[in-house]
Design an enzyme around this catalytic site. Structure first.
Site, short mmCIF file in Angstrom:
data_model
loop_
_atom_site.label_atom_id
_atom_site.label_comp_id
_atom_site.label_asym_id
_atom_site.label_seq_id
_atom_site.Cartn_x
_atom_site.Cartn_y
_atom_site.Cartn_z
N ASP A 100 -74.56 27.90 -100.95
CA ASP A 100 -74.96 28.74 -102.09
C ASP A 100 -73.97 28.53 -103.24
O ASP A 100 -73.25 29.44 -103.61
CB ASP A 100 -75.01 30.23 -101.67
CG ASP A 100 -73.72 30.73 -101.03
OD1 ASP A 100 -72.87 29.89 -100.62
OD2 ASP A 100 -73.52 31.96 -100.94
N HIS B 180 -62.26 29.65 -98.56
CA HIS B 180 -63.21 29.93 -97.47
C HIS B 180 -64.01 28.69 -97.07
O HIS B 180 -63.90 28.21 -95.94
CB HIS B 180 -64.23 31.00 -97.92
CG HIS B 180 -63.65 32.30 -98.37
ND1 HIS B 180 -63.20 33.25 -97.50
CD2 HIS B 180 -63.48 32.81 -99.61
CE1 HIS B 180 -62.78 34.31 -98.17
NE2 HIS B 180 -62.93 34.07 -99.45
O1 LIG Z 1 -65.21 39.72 -102.78
C1 LIG Z 1 -66.17 39.02 -102.52
N1 LIG Z 1 -67.41 39.49 -102.53
C2 LIG Z 1 -68.48 38.73 -102.24
N2 LIG Z 1 -68.40 37.44 -101.90
C3 LIG Z 1 -67.19 36.90 -101.88
C4 LIG Z 1 -66.04 37.62 -102.18
N3 LIG Z 1 -65.01 36.82 -102.07
C5 LIG Z 1 -65.49 35.64 -101.70
N4 LIG Z 1 -66.81 35.67 -101.59
C6 LIG Z 1 -67.72 34.58 -101.20
O2 LIG Z 1 -68.23 34.92 -99.91
C7 LIG Z 1 -67.80 33.96 -98.93
C8 LIG Z 1 -66.73 34.56 -98.03
O3 LIG Z 1 -67.06 35.81 -97.61
C9 LIG Z 1 -67.29 32.78 -99.70
O4 LIG Z 1 -68.30 31.79 -99.73
C10 LIG Z 1 -66.97 33.30 -101.06
O5 LIG Z 1 -67.36 32.42 -102.08
#
Ligand SMILES: O=c1[nH]cnc2c1ncn2[C@@H]1O[C@H](CO)[C@@H](O)[C@H]1O
Length: 320
Positions: free
Chosen positions: A13, A245
């Site tokens: 995504d 991540h």
């Molecule tokens: O704070 C957040 N809220 C929502 N999505 C996030 C946040 N930080 C990172 N990601 C996204 O969600 C995945 C890891 O959980 C990663 O793909 C990152 O891009």
């Protein structure tokens, strides 16, 4: 390297850390990227497809097919949680890139996953970087998918730590908890890499400066789009650095020796205030009663990571 590279399909995504992950995979000799499938999460699915095509054009790898995934959750839910506040409204750091020239293939993501799993029986690894809707759809389309797919490496879950959507839930599992529970209990060979692991893998301000000095194509591109991702981390986590991540999960698939894992049944909470919570049964107690974890297939859950080596590899390969 003597061994044949592992065939991987990245379900993605994009997303700033997805862009890093895709580039990293293309620079990793341990894996061969045989396709991208797209999903909502950091952006809506239509934009994810556009960004996936764009990133392959940047990389000069338009030979890799892109299959568009689901626009709704596995229960046909349309109220999606989109993390554009992490990645920018375009998902790639608000850079206004021109639209890609290429188009996705006709097949859906789920059909493509099923087809590739059958074509290379037991040899394909899916690296799932977003909500697990497409993987659950592949399992519904073909119940033998769980046996035909080699492995599914999932970026998802917060095992024994707080989530990043709320204290209970990590974003990818929160995006489609029902799909996640279907996937985790499917009997496929699954390795879950949660934010308890990826939060240890940090690109610091100094690393970023180093990246900017590299004249490598990917380093230059990423230096531009990383601003938004860094700002978000400063605000949300008060850290001078960002979590890697998605790239870490590519490494977990490419070089499994960087992590250690435990094995047990994982169930996902699908409603209430802890919707999206991932709970691993660690087998330290034999329960007298039947539970929702009884007689379910186990999965692998990453518990430690060699973070310094992981960051070093990510930096080297992206600056190459
Ligand atoms: O704070 C957040 N809220 C929502 N999505 C996030 C946040 N930080 C990172 N990601 C996204 O969600 C995945 C890891 O959980 C990663 O793909 C990152 O891009």
């Amino acid at each position: 390297m003597a061994a044949e590279p592992k065939k991987i399909i990245i379900d993605t995504d994009p997303g700033i850390d997805d862009a890093m992950a895709i580039f990293l995979a293309l620079r990793s000799p341990e894996v061969e990227v045989i396709g991208l499938t797209t999903i909502y999460g950091n952006v809506y699915t239509t934009l994810a497809t556009r960004n996936a095509l764009h990133l392959l054009e940047i990389a000069g790898r338009t030979d890799i097919p892109v299959a568009e995934g689901s626009h709704v959750t596995i229960t046909k839910g349309t109220k999606l949680r989109i993390a554009d506040f992490v990645h920018g409204v375009d998902g790639l750091g608000n850079q206004n890139f021109p639209p890609p020239k290429g188009k996705p293939i006709e097949e859906s993501a789920a059909a493509f996953l099923v087809e590739q799993a059958n074509k290379y029986l037991g040899k394909v690894t899916v690296v799932a970087l977003g909500p697990l809707t497409n993987i659950a759809l592949a399992l519904q389309l073909d119940p033998t998918f769980s046996k035909n797919i080699g492995q599914i490496v999932v970026l998802g879950g917060a095992f024994a730590v707080n989530g990043n959507v709320n204290p209970a839930a990590e974003a990818n599992i929160f995006g489609d908890p029902v799909a996640a529970d279907i996937v985790f209990t499917s009997g496929a060979d699954i390795l879950a890499v949660g934010i308890n692991i990826t939060h240890q893998v940090v690109m610091t301000d100094a690393d970023r400066e180093k990246l900017a000095t590299s004249d490598g194509k990917f380093a230059q591109y990423l230096s531009k789009i990383l601003d938004v991702y860094y700002s978000y981390h400063y605000d949300a986590y008060n850290t001078r650095g960002v979590y890697l991540h998605d790239p870490m999960v590519i490494l977990a698939a490419a070089i499994p020796s960087l992590i250690t894992y435990t094995e047990g049944v994982v169930r996902v909470q699908t409603n209430g205030i802890t919707r999206g919570l991932t709970v691993l049964y660690n087998k330290q107690k034999r329960f007298g009663e039947v539970t929702e974890w009884s007689d379910k297939p186990t999965v692998k859950v990453a518990v430690t990571v060699d973070a310094p080596s992981a960051v070093k590899l990510i930096m080297e390969r992206l600056m190459d």
